[in-house]
Write a protein that holds these residues in place. Sequence first.
Motif, PDB file in Angstrom:
ATOM      1  N   ASN A  89     -26.336 -14.166 -30.433  1.00 16.67           N
ATOM      2  CA  ASN A  89     -27.755 -13.869 -31.461  1.00 16.67           C
ATOM      3  C   ASN A  89     -28.527 -14.678 -31.983  1.00 16.67           C
ATOM      4  O   ASN A  89     -27.645 -15.345 -33.115  1.00 16.67           O
ATOM      5  N   THR A  90     -29.497 -14.437 -32.592  1.00 13.75           N
ATOM      6  CA  THR A  90     -30.219 -15.268 -33.365  1.00 13.75           C
ATOM      7  C   THR A  90     -31.074 -14.121 -33.999  1.00 13.75           C
ATOM      8  O   THR A  90     -31.820 -13.269 -34.281  1.00 13.75           O
ATOM      9  N   LEU A 132     -39.227  -9.090 -36.179  1.00 11.03           N
ATOM     10  CA  LEU A 132     -39.447  -8.435 -35.668  1.00 11.03           C
ATOM     11  C   LEU A 132     -40.615  -7.665 -34.334  1.00 11.03           C
ATOM     12  O   LEU A 132     -41.955  -8.344 -35.137  1.00 11.03           O
ATOM     13  N   TYR A 173     -33.618  -2.569 -28.207  1.00 11.68           N
ATOM     14  CA  TYR A 173     -34.135  -3.829 -27.363  1.00 11.68           C
ATOM     15  C   TYR A 173     -33.535  -5.112 -26.405  1.00 11.68           C
ATOM     16  O   TYR A 173     -33.268  -4.406 -25.586  1.00 11.68           O
ATOM     17  N   GLY A 174     -32.208  -5.276 -27.618  1.00  9.82           N
ATOM     18  CA  GLY A 174     -31.543  -6.098 -26.084  1.00  9.82           C
ATOM     19  C   GLY A 174     -30.510  -4.868 -25.636  1.00  9.82           C
ATOM     20  O   GLY A 174     -30.231  -5.798 -24.112  1.00  9.82           O
ATOM     21  N   ARG A 190     -30.701  -5.276 -35.359  1.00  7.01           N
ATOM     22  CA  ARG A 190     -31.165  -5.733 -33.919  1.00  7.01           C
ATOM     23  C   ARG A 190     -30.204  -7.417 -33.010  1.00  7.01           C
ATOM     24  O   ARG A 190     -30.152  -7.271 -31.778  1.00  7.01           O
ATOM     25  N   ALA A 191     -29.629  -7.616 -33.992  1.00  7.44           N
ATOM     26  CA  ALA A 191     -28.474  -8.860 -33.366  1.00  7.44           C
ATOM     27  C   ALA A 191     -27.279  -8.702 -33.278  1.00  7.44           C
ATOM     28  O   ALA A 191     -26.732  -8.270 -32.309  1.00  7.44           O
ATOM     29  N   ASN A 232     -25.156  -6.088 -29.946  1.00  3.30           N
ATOM     30  CA  ASN A 232     -25.514  -6.613 -28.806  1.00  3.30           C
ATOM     31  C   ASN A 232     -23.853  -7.547 -28.478  1.00  3.30           C
ATOM     32  O   ASN A 232     -24.044  -7.860 -27.815  1.00  3.30           O
ATOM     33  N   LEU A 241     -41.467 -14.353 -31.433  1.00  4.41           N
ATOM     34  CA  LEU A 241     -41.026 -12.779 -30.544  1.00  4.41           C
ATOM     35  C   LEU A 241     -40.906 -12.845 -29.290  1.00  4.41           C
ATOM     36  O   LEU A 241     -40.026 -12.131 -28.822  1.00  4.41           O
ATOM     37  N   ALA A 268     -37.658 -14.160 -29.384  1.00  9.48           N
ATOM     38  CA  ALA A 268     -36.380 -12.988 -29.711  1.00  9.48           C
ATOM     39  C   ALA A 268     -36.199 -12.366 -28.803  1.00  9.48           C
ATOM     40  O   ALA A 268     -34.808 -11.982 -28.686  1.00  9.48           O
ATOM     41  N   ASP A 313     -33.577 -14.728 -26.319  1.00 14.52           N
ATOM     42  CA  ASP A 313     -32.984 -14.465 -27.329  1.00 14.52           C
ATOM     43  C   ASP A 313     -31.501 -13.320 -26.377  1.00 14.52           C
ATOM     44  O   ASP A 313     -30.506 -13.075 -26.859  1.00 14.52           O
ATOM     45  N   LEU A 314     -32.548 -12.051 -26.789  1.00 16.40           N
ATOM     46  CA  LEU A 314     -31.541 -10.816 -26.922  1.00 16.40           C
ATOM     47  C   LEU A 314     -31.584 -10.137 -25.307  1.00 16.40           C
ATOM     48  O   LEU A 314     -30.679  -9.340 -24.977  1.00 16.40           O
ATOM     49  N   GLY A 315     -31.883 -11.040 -24.622  1.00 15.87           N
ATOM     50  CA  GLY A 315     -31.433 -11.233 -22.865  1.00 15.87           C
ATOM     51  C   GLY A 315     -32.173 -10.630 -22.373  1.00 15.87           C
ATOM     52  O   GLY A 315     -32.530 -10.688 -21.101  1.00 15.87           O
TER      53      GLY A 315
END
Lengths: 336, 264
Positions: free
Chosen positions: A84-85, A92, A104-105, A152-153, A156, B163, B166, B169-171
Amino acid sequence: MSEHGPTIAVALRDLGKRFGDVVAVDSVTLDIYEGEFLTLLGPSGSGKTTVLRMIAGFERPSSGSVELNGEDVTNIPASRRNVNTVFQDYALFPHMSVLDNVEYGLKVKKVPADERKRRAMEALESVRLGALGGRLPSQLSGGQRQRVALARALVNRPKVLLLDEPLGALDLKLREEMQLELKSIQKELGLTFIYVTHDQGEALSMSDRIAVFNAGRIEQVGSPREIYEHPTSTFVAGFVGVTNLFSGDLAARLVGRPGTFTLRPEHVEVLASSDTRGHDATVSGVQYLGPVSHVFCEVDGGGKVIASSASTSSTAVSIGQRVKIAWPADAAVEIT
Amino acid sequence: MQLSKGSRVALRATTYLTLGVLYTPLVLVFVLSFNSERSLAWPPAGFSTRWWSTFLDVESAREALLSSARIALIAMTIAVVLGTLLSFALHSFTFFGKNVVSFLAVLPIALPGIVTGVALRNTFVRFGVDLGLLSVVVGHATFCIVVAHNNVIARLRRIAPNLREASADLGASEWQTLRYVTWPLIRSAVIAGGILAFALSFDEVVVTTFTAGAGIQTLPQWILNNFSRPNVLPYVTVVATIVLVISLPLAWLAQRLSDSHLDD
C-alpha cells in the motif's frame, strides 16, 4: 532464517524505466529486507519516485523485474499487489468521510461491513483520529490528512508500505513529530517501509538503510552512518550533509597524499593563528545556524574549507581573521 | 483594488444599465401575459388571467410544448451518454487521431446552425430519412453532445489523477474505481451537462427549422410562427413566461452543480 540472512521482502532486478527518450531509472538492483526501514534518497528527477511507483504497480518497467516475497509481480496490476502507498499529497477521496476513506480497501475486498468498520476505527485510533471519522478530508488539517492516509494504508495490513515524500507538505515542527510517529509505528508493527525523500536529514534520522539515487542509478546503499561517514562517491558525500571535498593538488597539500577525500565540517577545528598545529587560513564568512555555526576559511595557497563549531564555543571568529585549521588524520575519508 | 469614486459610480451605472437592458424585456413579457386586452400595447389595459386559464385549449401550443419536451429529453439522453463516454475516451487514453476526434466532437457548437441544418437536411433527404421527430433529435444531439462532453471532461481534468491510483493501490478493480471514486466525483458535472443540453435543445430554432418536416412543430417555432397572428399573440406571452420559469431554476442548478465542492 539465521544462516540464510534476513528474508527479502522486495527484490528489484535490473529495473529500468524510460519515458520516451528520457531514462528515468537505469538498471536498479536492490534487495529490501522484511521489517526494515529503507529510504530511497536523491534529488528530484533522480528516479527514486519512479522506482517506488514501479513497486506499487503504477508504472510498468521498461526492463527488469520486481519481486514481492519471492513472487515476480512485474506484470501484476497494482490492485493485486500486497503493498500500500501513502501518497505525497495524500490522495484522500474528497467525497468520502474519513472513516469511509479508511474502510475503502476493506470494502473493495468485500470484507463484511461490521468487521471493516471495527478495523477502520482501530486504524483511526492508532493514528489518534478516532473522533474525526465523520469529517470530510477538506475539514482536516494537513497533519490530520497525513495520518488518515497512513491509517487508510495500514488498515489493509500490507506486508510493505510505500511512502512517497509523505511529510513534504508539512511544516517543520509537525514533520519532526511525524518522523518519530512513523518510525514507532513501523517498529511496533514490524512492517517493511520503503520511504522516498529528498530530505537527507529525514533519511538519516529514520532509516535502517539508505539507497542514494543519482541520475536513475543507485550510488550507494548502506546504513545512515555508513552513508554519512564513508560515502563511496563525491555525489553521495556532497548530497548527504555538508562536506569538504579535496582532490588533486589540494588533497596533496591538505591531506598529504593524492586521491579524493571528504572531510565533514564537524571534524575541522578552528584554532588561533598562533597554534602550532594545522594550516594557515583566513576566515571569509560565518554562517549562524542556531546550535552550530559554519566558518568558511580560505586556506593559504588556495582552497576553501568549511568548519562547523558549536555556537556556544568561546572561540568566536570574525571575517578577515587569521586562524589555523586542523583535523584528526583519520577524519579525511578517501573516496574510492 | 481601489477605484476612484467617479469610476465606481460609472461602473455601477453601466452594470445596472446592462442588466436592465437584458432583463427588462423578460419582465415585460411576464407582465403582458396578464393583460386583459389582445394587444401588446403598453401600458396594459387591465389585469386578467384569461390567457393563462385558456392557453392549454390552444391545441397547437400544447402539441408544440410536448414535441419540444420530447425532443429535448431524447437529445439530452443521447448527449449525456455519448458525451460522457467520449470524455472518458479522450481523458483516459492516448490513441491515433485523438486530437482530430476531440476537435470534430466540439466543432458542431462552433458551426453556424444554418450550416449544420442545411447539411443534415440534405443528408436526410438524400438517404430517404423522413423529416420528423427523429431527424430533429439527431440534429439537436450534434451540439448537445458538446455541452455534455465539455462539462464532463472539465471535471475529469480537475480530479487528481492519483485518486484512481490510490483506489487501485487499495485493491479496487477498474469497475470498483469507476463506481466508488470516479462516478461520484463526476456525477454532478454529468447532470449539469444534461440540464444544459436540455435547455439548448428546448429553445433551438435554426437547426430545427431545417430538420423538422411539415408534421412537427417545436415550441420556439410555434412562438415564431404565431407572433404575427393577433388571435394567438397573447398566448405567446404566456408560453414565453412558462419557458422562462422552467429554464431559470435549471440554469441556476446547472451552474451550482458545475462548480461544486470537489476541488480540495
